[in-house]
Design a protein around this motif. Structure first.
Motif, short mmCIF file in Angstrom:
data_model
loop_
_atom_site.label_atom_id
_atom_site.label_comp_id
_atom_site.label_asym_id
_atom_site.label_seq_id
_atom_site.Cartn_x
_atom_site.Cartn_y
_atom_site.Cartn_z
N LYS A 1 0.76 -1.25 0.08
CA LYS A 1 -0.12 0.11 0.05
C LYS A 1 0.78 1.47 -0.19
N GLU A 2 2.22 1.21 0.19
CA GLU A 2 2.83 2.27 -0.03
C GLU A 2 2.78 3.39 0.94
N GLU A 3 2.48 4.83 0.42
CA GLU A 3 2.20 5.65 1.51
C GLU A 3 0.90 5.62 2.16
N GLU A 4 0.02 4.91 1.70
CA GLU A 4 -1.30 5.01 2.34
C GLU A 4 -1.16 3.88 3.64
N TYR A 5 -0.45 2.97 3.49
CA TYR A 5 -0.22 2.20 4.88
C TYR A 5 0.89 2.69 5.80
N CYS A 6 0.38 3.31 6.77
CA CYS A 6 1.32 3.70 7.76
C CYS A 6 0.87 3.64 9.15
N PRO A 7 0.68 2.67 9.80
CA PRO A 7 -0.18 2.34 11.01
C PRO A 7 0.38 3.07 12.18
#
Length: 344
Positions: free
Chosen positions: A185-191
């Motif tokens: 998810k690249e940038e969108e995945y940053c938990p």
């Protein structure tokens, strides 16, 4: 399916084809046709040093038997020589021996397979602890890709530590560590903030190694200098960065710097790399003759390519162009089609 009894094909898929160097070529291929007397002569000449305990030479002989390109392939003999070098703390030998054992090239029966695979991972761990980057990567890929908590009695925490260490100096480790954080998810995945900070560090490493996409990704991170990274990515012909920089320049929101490609070069680069927005912008400007000399046939060609990719503005513009052409009086169309040379 129990992890220990995976088929060889599934096991190789788990480890990842990119993990293997020599073995990835084809560990089970028939021995090469270009074996020569010269190759065997070299092998025999090295035997005394190997038998005297030289780990470098033992590894060389093991790899010669493993490859099978200059001497007959013999994986059991390869295992013996690599094993002799491995117990002398020769990390390349430990790395190749670990691969051999993980690939089950000796067709171990089920009762011995667990032991063999455990031994293979053990050699990879020993090489990893000596900061051997290829071993660190393969060790991490094997353990972190497993669905078990502690595969073969090895710790995933330790494997992650090896990966983190390797990611600072070995780009394949950097890319693998980043892919695990991305989860596709690249940038969108940053938990979490920690995950974002880890991503940023990995992207810095790749960006400094002339990775265009890493530079482009940094242009999207909050707190980063967007134009700095966008320009650096565009200078490496990153397609999306090239389009975005050209678009900003055309809209007078950013000036070109001396090191930047020209706007036409930026748009052409992005269009040739299948960015539909770039195809549309380039095509419309060529049709209208704005900023670039008018070239209607080429502009329409770019618009058609963009429309074929589903870019709606290009489809609409093509319809407008066709409607305008259809509504022209016949005499005007004939007149406009004449060149100065063929006019009466």
């Amino acid at each position: 399916m129990h992890f220990f009894t995976l088929s060889l094909k599934s096991w190789c898929r788990l480890l990842g084809a990119a993990s293997f160097l020599l073995l990835a070529v084809n560990a089970f291929a028939t021995q090469a046709d270009n074996q020569s007397d010269q190759g065997m002569a070299v092998y025999k000449a090295l035997l005394p040093k190997a038998e005297a305990g030289d780990p470098e030479v033992q590894t060389t002989l093991g790899l010669m038997r493993l490859r099978g390109d200059t001497v007959p392939r013999d994986l059991r003999v390869a295992r013996v020589w690599l094993g002799k070098a491995a117990i002398q703390q020769h990390t390349p030998a430990q790395y190749y021996l670990g691969q051999l054992l993980l690939l089950d090239v000796f067709n171990a029966n089920p009762s011995d397979l667990d032991k063999q695979l455990t031994e293979g991972l053990g050699w990879l761990r020993r090489a990893s602890r000596d900061q051997h980057p290829q071993s660190q990567l393969l060790y991490a890929q094997t353990l972190l890709g497993s669905q078990l908590d502690d595969p073969f009695g090895h710790s995933k925490i330790e494997a992650q530590q090896h990966l983190n260490s390797c990611a600072e100096v070995h780009l394949p480790c950097t890319r693998y560590a980043l892919s695990r954080l991305d989860q596709g998810k690249e940038e969108e995945y940053c938990p979490s903030r920690d995950a974002c900070d880890q991503k940023r560090r990995l992207l810095y490493t790749l960006a400094n190694a002339e990775d265009a996409h890493a530079r482009y990704r940094l242009s999207k991170f909050e707190g980063e200098d967007r134009m700095f990274w966008l320009r650096r990515a565009a200078r490496l012909a990153h397609p999306q960065a090239s389009y975005e920089l050209a678009d900003l320049v055309i809209r007078n929101e950013a000036p070109l710097q001396p090191e930047d490609p020209a706007v036409l070069s930026l748009l052409s680069s992005a269009a040739q790399q299948d960015v539909p927005q770039a195809m549309h912008l380039l095509g419309s400007m060529l049709v209208e003759g704005t900023r670039f000399p008018v070239n209607k046939p080429l502009g329409i060609q770019w618009l058609k390519l963009s429309a074929e990719k589903g870019f709606e503005p290009s489809r609409q513009l093509l319809m407008q162009i066709q409607t305008t052409a259809d509504s022209k009086p016949a005499a005007e169309q004939v007149e406009s089609a004449q060149t100065p040379e063929n006019k009466p």
